[in-house]
Design a protein around this motif. Structure first.
Motif, short mmCIF file in Angstrom:
data_model
loop_
_atom_site.label_atom_id
_atom_site.label_comp_id
_atom_site.label_asym_id
_atom_site.label_seq_id
_atom_site.Cartn_x
_atom_site.Cartn_y
_atom_site.Cartn_z
N PHE B 51 -2.28 -0.93 -2.77
CA PHE B 51 -3.53 -1.77 -2.46
C PHE B 51 -4.72 -1.35 -3.41
O PHE B 51 -5.36 -1.86 -3.91
CB PHE B 51 -3.80 -2.17 -1.03
CG PHE B 51 -2.92 -3.09 -0.71
CD1 PHE B 51 -1.88 -3.62 -1.30
CD2 PHE B 51 -2.74 -3.29 0.73
CE1 PHE B 51 -1.01 -4.60 -0.97
CE2 PHE B 51 -1.86 -4.22 1.25
CZ PHE B 51 -0.77 -4.79 0.44
N SER B 52 -4.95 0.05 -3.41
CA SER B 52 -6.05 0.78 -4.30
C SER B 52 -5.85 0.77 -5.59
O SER B 52 -6.71 0.47 -6.54
CB SER B 52 -6.26 1.86 -3.56
OG SER B 52 -5.40 2.92 -3.84
N ARG B 53 -4.48 0.78 -6.21
CA ARG B 53 -4.39 0.79 -7.57
C ARG B 53 -3.97 -0.42 -8.00
O ARG B 53 -3.73 -0.71 -9.36
CB ARG B 53 -3.03 2.00 -7.95
CG ARG B 53 -3.54 3.30 -7.87
CD ARG B 53 -2.38 4.41 -7.61
NE ARG B 53 -1.48 4.45 -8.89
CZ ARG B 53 -0.72 5.20 -8.97
NH1 ARG B 53 -0.25 6.01 -8.20
NH2 ARG B 53 0.13 4.99 -10.01
N GLY B 54 -3.54 -1.29 -7.16
CA GLY B 54 -2.94 -2.51 -7.72
C GLY B 54 -1.59 -2.77 -7.91
O GLY B 54 -0.91 -3.61 -7.47
N SER B 55 -0.85 -1.83 -8.66
CA SER B 55 0.51 -1.71 -8.88
C SER B 55 0.88 -0.38 -9.44
O SER B 55 0.27 0.71 -9.76
CB SER B 55 0.94 -3.02 -10.06
OG SER B 55 0.25 -2.29 -11.20
N ASP B 74 4.02 -3.70 -6.59
CA ASP B 74 2.83 -4.25 -6.40
C ASP B 74 2.68 -4.65 -4.70
O ASP B 74 3.52 -4.88 -4.11
CB ASP B 74 2.35 -5.41 -7.27
CG ASP B 74 3.42 -6.68 -7.50
OD1 ASP B 74 4.10 -6.81 -6.42
OD2 ASP B 74 3.67 -7.37 -8.33
N PRO B 475 -3.82 -9.67 -0.07
CA PRO B 475 -3.51 -8.92 -1.47
C PRO B 475 -1.91 -9.26 -1.74
O PRO B 475 -1.98 -9.18 -2.88
CB PRO B 475 -3.60 -7.52 -0.97
CG PRO B 475 -4.13 -7.32 0.32
CD PRO B 475 -4.05 -8.70 1.12
N ASP B 478 -2.30 -12.43 -3.47
CA ASP B 478 -3.04 -12.22 -4.85
C ASP B 478 -2.24 -11.79 -6.09
O ASP B 478 -2.28 -12.08 -7.11
CB ASP B 478 -4.22 -11.28 -4.54
CG ASP B 478 -5.45 -12.15 -3.64
OD1 ASP B 478 -5.28 -13.18 -3.44
OD2 ASP B 478 -6.19 -11.27 -3.21
N ALA B 479 -1.31 -10.81 -5.68
CA ALA B 479 -0.34 -10.26 -6.59
C ALA B 479 0.44 -11.30 -7.23
O ALA B 479 0.69 -11.24 -8.67
CB ALA B 479 0.52 -9.03 -6.09
N ARG B 482 -1.67 -14.08 -9.35
CA ARG B 482 -2.30 -13.67 -10.68
C ARG B 482 -1.14 -14.05 -11.77
O ARG B 482 -1.67 -13.98 -12.96
CB ARG B 482 -2.53 -12.40 -10.85
CG ARG B 482 -3.74 -11.75 -10.10
CD ARG B 482 -4.40 -10.41 -10.59
NE ARG B 482 -3.56 -9.43 -9.83
CZ ARG B 482 -4.01 -8.95 -8.61
NH1 ARG B 482 -5.13 -9.21 -8.16
NH2 ARG B 482 -3.28 -8.05 -7.83
N GLN B 486 0.00 -10.43 -13.69
CA GLN B 486 0.26 -9.39 -12.93
C GLN B 486 1.31 -8.45 -13.61
O GLN B 486 0.97 -7.28 -13.58
CB GLN B 486 0.79 -9.87 -11.65
CG GLN B 486 1.05 -9.04 -10.47
CD GLN B 486 -0.18 -8.15 -9.87
OE1 GLN B 486 -0.97 -8.46 -10.08
NE2 GLN B 486 0.57 -6.86 -9.43
N TRP B 490 1.11 -4.27 -15.23
CA TRP B 490 2.07 -3.05 -14.79
C TRP B 490 1.97 -1.90 -15.60
O TRP B 490 2.31 -1.93 -16.76
CB TRP B 490 3.66 -3.73 -14.41
CG TRP B 490 3.78 -4.34 -13.24
CD1 TRP B 490 2.95 -4.54 -12.19
CD2 TRP B 490 4.87 -5.12 -12.84
NE1 TRP B 490 3.37 -5.41 -11.28
CE2 TRP B 490 4.69 -5.60 -11.65
CE3 TRP B 490 6.17 -5.30 -13.45
CZ2 TRP B 490 5.53 -6.61 -11.01
CZ3 TRP B 490 7.17 -6.12 -12.87
CH2 TRP B 490 6.92 -6.63 -11.53
#
Lengths: 162, 492
Positions: B51-55, B74, B475, B478-479, B482, B486, B490
């Motif tokens: 969740f901090s890096r996104g993927s 993700d 979250p 959201d992934a 996108r 998304q 990656w």
């Protein structure tokens, strides 16, 4: 072009026979011939590795396994099929042919295509380096198959409640 | 660490038949549950970094050799991994006592772990053909597990499931082949990029139709649902819970929406088709569930109906709709897992699943009755249980997107759902006690414990809905929302 049409017709014909024939051994042999046609088509399209596997494994090894299994069945283990069930395949095949004739021909001419991606190279490169995860998944399928055989062909009452 | 989701269950599964020769019960029980507990903890530990890096795009080397063992993680697939690990763990806890009835624990657990590895692989691989292969890993294991009892009913259901599942796989493979022909690649990123450069409208439409047929069959959407009401009731209770709680969602819903959103891109026309299919599934399956006397068959129809809700919500295309769909996916996995396990407890206690033969069980087995009530009310959408919030979010998302008709369908079908779940309660647990059940006792410890854990989850997720939704579901949604962007992000 004529050879290609003959090969494709043979593939379809023997595939249908494999489904429709009541004699299991003849059905298995029809499948082997269909695989042989498919293997030749693969060779002609330049997919020689796929052709080799198709002919050796599907037309060869699997047919032997089918023939062995058929040899283990008895006459009295035949199951009568409902008449309605027998109509399902021909019906779907005719519907498929109609859709194929109406749609696919025009559709195939409209297919745009980009050049092949980075997954090219020698057979070894593609198999071991580009598609490694597929090998892991195939190991998973084989493992599942082996475990399924162990589970389904077990002795039913053995080792209940140690 | 992420690769353990695939390799660990596969390795343990390969060892279990041999271990089963030494210890038939204790070591297989402990090893399987420990493996799934490890995977659950692993998925929880990954929450913060993802969740901090996104993927996360990870590749491993094989003894220094550069091979393509690549996984992508993700918010969306981490959410799926967590759900798989959590529900599987509860199911294997239940199996500790339940499997005494069947024997052959080691083989059973090995197949179950292969199924888990297949589902985890399907969720993690960023490649269309690998998705197909892991789909097959999970499917082959599930055919054997459905037939595990070896009775004629189980074997027939397994065969029917196998036949229809093979058709589904053929459609999926055909579509993947055409996409490979179009783009020259199979990886999500390359295909997504390739399709953006390509005007393949009509061909892509055919591919999507095949994907919907294939994954629709796997998810048992109406009209592709014929196999599910046979396969799910025939299987042993833990496997019914795996199939209804997880497999139809992973191999049907996840795979379809990952490809639709993240690879091909959602379009308004596709959204309309999927929403219509979802709504039809909700209503048709709810009506079919009403007439069932077999608890598991009723639950199987309920699964088709609830998957309809998930599809309807995910197809709206708005972030709230997707969040509602994912939240309902999680709630349904937990509650339906609970209800199928509970039906296993009822069968274990009484020897029957026929509602007409039951009655008044609540007085004798309050724990089984209570946990069943919690699961039933959660799926029916009664506050404050988890299912209420997910259905509420779905209805709000439908109203916000001006789909008032679908919102009405969702509300009315929810009343139908409550009706048939109350039928189960009335016929099985309330009313006068049938003389046949005077001497029954609660299910064994681990069976009851698994029921209680899942029931508590239904309750706690409902009570702490707000923080769970904000920190966990949104979250993940959201992934997915996108879309293609998304996947293109990656590894960046």
């Amino acid at each position: 072009m004529i050879i290609q049409i003959l090969l494709l017709s043979g593939l379809v014909l023997f595939s249908i026979l494999a489904i429709l024939l009541k004699d299991l051994l003849k059905a298995a042999l029809s499948l082997a011939v269909a695989s042989l046609f498919l293997g030749i088509i693969f060779f002609r399209l330049g997919a020689s590795y796929a052709g080799v596997f198709e002919i050796s494994v599907v037309a060869g090894l699997i047919t032997v396994l089918f023939a062995l299994t058929v040899a283990l069945t008895r006459k009295d283990s035949e199951v009568q099929e409902a008449r309605l069930t027998r109509l399902v395949f021909p019906l779907f095949f005719v519907i498929f042919l109609i859709i194929d004739g109406l749609v696919m021909r025009s559709l195939l001419q409209q297919v745009p295509a980009l050049p092949a991606g980075p997954e090219t190279g020698t057979f070894g490169d593609v198999l071991w380096k580009a598609r490694t995860f597929d090998l892991v998944a195939q190991l998973g399928v084989i493992l599942a198959g082996v475990l399924a055989v162990l589970a389904l062909f077990r002795k039913k009452e053995e080792d209940k409640d140690e | 660490m992420v690769f353990s989701f695939i390799f660990l269950p596969l390795v343990i599964a390969a060892c279990l038949p041999l271990i089963g020769k030494i210890s038939k019960k204790l070591i297989p029980d402990v090893l399987t549950n420990a493996t799934l507990a490890f995977l659950l903890i692993n998925s929880i530990l990954l929450i913060k970094p993802i969740f901090s890096r996104g993927s996360l795009l990870q590749n491993i080397n094989w003894f220094g050799e550069n091979v393509n063992l690549q996984i992508a993680l993700d918010g969306f697939n981490l959410f799926m991994l967590f759900t798989i690990s959590l529900v599987s763990l509860c199911i294997t806890l239940f199996s500790i006592d339940y499997l005494k009835h069947y024997g052959h624990q080691a083989n059973f657990y090995a197949l179950l772990l292969v199924m888990v590895a297949g589902m985890n692989g399907l969720v993690l691989v960023p490649d269309l053909f690998s998705i197909y292969l892991f789909l097959e890993v999970a499917a082959v294991a599930s055919y054997a597990l459905v037939a595990f009892g070896l009775g004629p009913e189980e074997l027939e259901a397994s065969f029917k499931y196998l036949m229809l599942s093979v058709v589904a796989s053929a459609f999926v493979l055909l579509s993947i082949t055409v996409i490979f022909g179009l783009t020259g690649s199979l990886s999500f990123q390359a295909v997504a990029r390739g399709l953006q450069d390509l005007n393949g409208g009509l061909v892509l439409g055919v591919c999507l139709a095949f994907f919907i047929m294939g994954f629709g069959l796997k998810a048992a959407l109406v009209p592709f649902h014929a196999w599910l009401p046979d396969a799910h009731p025939s299987a042993p209770a833990p496997i019914s819970a795996m199939l209804s709680g997880l497999l139809i969602k992973v191999s049907g819903v996840y795979a379809l929406f990952r490809i639709v959103y993240s690879v091909i891109g959602m379009t308004p026309a596709l959204s309309k088709v999927l929403m219509a299919m979802g709504a039809i599934s909700i209503v048709v399956a709810a009506l079919l569930a009403l007439g069932q006397a077999d608890i598991k068959r009723m639950l199987a129809y309920s699964s088709i109906s609830q998957v309809g809700y998930i599809i309807l919500a995910l197809a709206i295309g708005t972030p709230l709709g997707i969040a509602g769909g994912l939240f309902h996916l999680f709630n349904h996995a937990v509650a339906k897992g609970l209800l199928f396990l509970n039906s296993g407890s009822i069968q274990h206690i009484t020897g029957t699943r026929n509602l007409n033969e039951l009655g008044g069980l609540g007085k004798k087995v309050p724990l089984t009755a209570g946990t069943n009530l919690v699961g039933a009310l959660s799926i029916a959408g009664v506050p404050p249980l988890a299912g209420f919030w997910s259905k509420l979010i779905i209805i709000i998302a439908l109203v916000q997107a001006d789909h008032f008709g679908y919102a009405l369908v969702a509300i009315l079908a929810s009343i139908l759902t409550l009706w048939y779940y109350l039928l189960i309660q009335r016929k099985a647990f309330f009313g006068p006690l049938n003389d046949r059940w005077q001497h029954i006792k609660e299910a064994p410890f681990w069976m009851s414990a698994a029921n209680v854990i899942l029931a508590l989850l239904c309750l706690l997720v409902g009570i702490f809905f707000s923080p769970i939704f904000k920190t966990w579901i949104a979250p993940a949604a959201d992934a997915l929302a996108r879309g293609v962007q998304q996947v293109l992000m990656w590894g960046i």
